[in-house]
Write a protein that holds these residues in place. Sequence first.
Motif, PDB file in Angstrom:
ATOM      1  N   ARG A  80     -38.186   5.913  28.482  1.00 59.13           N
ATOM      2  CA  ARG A  80     -37.303   7.062  28.301  1.00 59.13           C
ATOM      3  C   ARG A  80     -37.809   7.964  27.171  1.00 59.13           C
ATOM      4  O   ARG A  80     -37.719   9.188  27.244  1.00 59.13           O
ATOM      5  N   LEU A  81     -38.343   7.351  26.117  1.00 63.68           N
ATOM      6  CA  LEU A  81     -38.877   8.154  25.013  1.00 63.68           C
ATOM      7  C   LEU A  81     -40.111   8.930  25.459  1.00 63.68           C
ATOM      8  O   LEU A  81     -40.289  10.098  25.096  1.00 63.68           O
ATOM      9  N   ALA A  84     -38.942  11.813  27.422  1.00 62.84           N
ATOM     10  CA  ALA A  84     -38.397  12.852  26.544  1.00 62.84           C
ATOM     11  C   ALA A  84     -39.511  13.743  26.005  1.00 62.84           C
ATOM     12  O   ALA A  84     -39.318  14.938  25.800  1.00 62.84           O
ATOM     13  N   GLN A  88     -38.120  18.716  28.029  1.00 60.84           N
ATOM     14  CA  GLN A  88     -36.874  18.961  27.309  1.00 60.84           C
ATOM     15  C   GLN A  88     -36.189  20.171  27.936  1.00 60.84           C
ATOM     16  O   GLN A  88     -36.802  20.916  28.690  1.00 60.84           O
ATOM     17  N   ARG A 114     -36.026   9.387  15.675  1.00 62.17           N
ATOM     18  CA  ARG A 114     -36.119   8.593  16.901  1.00 62.17           C
ATOM     19  C   ARG A 114     -37.547   8.589  17.457  1.00 62.17           C
ATOM     20  O   ARG A 114     -37.973   7.626  18.065  1.00 62.17           O
TER      21      ARG A 114
ATOM     22  N   MET B 189     -31.438  13.294  27.064  1.00 63.65           N
ATOM     23  CA  MET B 189     -32.795  13.770  27.363  1.00 63.65           C
ATOM     24  C   MET B 189     -33.699  13.638  26.148  1.00 63.65           C
ATOM     25  O   MET B 189     -34.900  13.452  26.282  1.00 63.65           O
ATOM     26  N   LEU B 190     -33.113  13.753  24.965  1.00 65.28           N
ATOM     27  CA  LEU B 190     -33.911  13.652  23.742  1.00 65.28           C
ATOM     28  C   LEU B 190     -34.304  12.210  23.450  1.00 65.28           C
ATOM     29  O   LEU B 190     -35.044  11.952  22.512  1.00 65.28           O
ATOM     30  N   GLY B 191     -33.772  11.281  24.263  1.00 59.42           N
ATOM     31  CA  GLY B 191     -34.197   9.887  24.144  1.00 59.42           C
ATOM     32  C   GLY B 191     -33.286   9.015  23.302  1.00 59.42           C
ATOM     33  O   GLY B 191     -33.625   7.870  23.020  1.00 59.42           O
ATOM     34  N   LEU B 192     -32.134   9.544  22.872  1.00 59.14           N
ATOM     35  CA  LEU B 192     -31.220   8.707  22.095  1.00 59.14           C
ATOM     36  C   LEU B 192     -30.551   7.682  23.006  1.00 59.14           C
ATOM     37  O   LEU B 192     -30.290   7.951  24.166  1.00 59.14           O
TER      38      LEU B 192
END
Lengths: 262, 291
Positions: A80-81, A84, A88, A114, B189-192
Amino acid sequence: MTDIPVLEVEGLTKRFGEHTAVDGVSLRLASGESLAVVGESGSGKTTTARMITGLESISSGTVTMGGRPLPGPRARTAERLAFARRIQMVFQDPYTSLDRHQRIGDGIAEVLARHAPLHGAELTRRRDELLDQVGLDRRQADSRPRHLSGGQRQRAAIARALAVEPELLVLDEAVAALDVSVQAQIVNLLAEIRGQRPISYLFITHDLGIVPHLCERVVVMREGRIVEAGPTAEVLTDPRDPYTRDLIDSVPRPGWKPRRRT
Amino acid sequence: MTSYQLASVVGRRARAARLRRLLRGKLVLVAAGAVVALVVLAAVFAPLIAPYDPNAVDPMAVSQGSSAAHWLGTDDTGRDIASRLLHGARPSLLAPLVVTVGAGLVGTALAVAAAWLGGWWDRAITAVLDVVFGFPGLVLAVVGAAVFGAGLKIAVLTLTIAYLPYVARVVRGSALKERNLPYVAALRMLGLGGGRIVLRHVVPNLLPLVLVQTATAFGYTLLDVAAFSFIGLGAQPPTAEWGLMVAQGAPGILAGAPQESLYAGLAIVVFVVACSLLGAGLSQRLTGGER
Ligand SMILES: Nc1ncnc2c1ncn2[C@@H]1O[C@H](COP(=O)(O)OP(=O)(O)O)[C@@H](O)[C@H]1O
Ligand SMILES: [Mg+2]
């Protein structure tokens, strides 16, 4: 830059019950290239963007980014990272796309922490750098969204998205809610950012007037389908589809007279 | 009617409306807040300010009216009513506080979980809460008392369960709206991670609503605890507790010594009214001013 496209969309389709909102859309975006998606309200632009960003399920068709498919809902954290950092999005409404209780600077710092191995002073420096890049100062960094104007909020949203250094930024009507003069400032900012780093835009708008400033290519959507695609200059000066011609005619320009549309 | 008269009537009406608005706003809020604060202080410092031991009987001073020695008189065993009211404020306030905080915490947790997880989880949690909602609190309390014996702890537990669905329903609706706001999609979407988005973003945004809900409910839960004690399902003698005092003073009403029931009842009514005014005022301020 590589030959692998940042984004490749094949036959993307979305059905809401009986209604087909997006119907076989195919797109290809080379690294660093920017593409405009234009079309009137309801033509399926947002639904397309939401499928590409994984916010909406896909009825049929494929989306690949850098040669990889979208991560599923159960994807691992690392995946998921990584996703990202590929893509965006900046949303249309700057009033609801920021957490209303979080200070602007904190929101950016949270994202940085993060993604990057940054701590303390280093993290603060990077945060301030990003804020500076989008034209926000310390005072605005320490503010909550309700104390900022729509344009400032959209700058904050752009800074937050840039914090992960994405390859592709989807902007869904990102300036539509702003005053015309502010629209121009944000469009200039986006052009400036593109000049400083390798980034692609998928710029969604119903306003053709902004497109030449930002995008080399444009696709025109109507009722969920792509009716015309090509280099921006070509499409704008010599549209083949009558629908595109209507869209071009509806752009305000000097000497433009309001025309009643049914 | 002449235009002068009309103007003066209109002016008077406008002034009255302005006054009403003002009263509804600041003054009432401050007054209600003062009453609540005073009662809370009295409860906290009861041992220091109460003139007598609340359980000290005095056969020589039974069922007396107000006097210099006993400001609010004595009950039928000669205990000082003022001291019992002051000490009684502790369980009378603490029990509903535990109920509202407990129902607020658990109700919010369930509601947010239902809204966030959606699908099967949402249906299951909502179904369970609907079943609880269908049971009147009193029925729960009677069952609880029958199984575990009557007492304040059981009353608190059953009331907490009974209030859960009220909190959860309101919070779930707002949590659903919150979950669907673009900022949540943006953070994803920012990955949090989901946990971080819920705990650091969604819940803090729901907090004003939860606070208003529990502040408003507090007055009602106090009334419920007092009512349970009144009918014998809450605090047990010889505890000093407002609802129980109303019940214990009841025989005195016919005998011409209404002071115990009267003052305990007044304490309940004044405090509950102050609480609901405070809750209403806070809700206007916290939710009305923001959006
Ligand atoms: N969640 C949804 N449920 C049902 N229909 C939807 C939903 N989202 C969008 N639509 C429909 O899909 C069509 C395309 O909408 P949208 O993608 O928002 O268009 P645009 O962004 O170009 O204005 C519209 O007819 C809209 O009503
Ligand atoms: Mg749209």
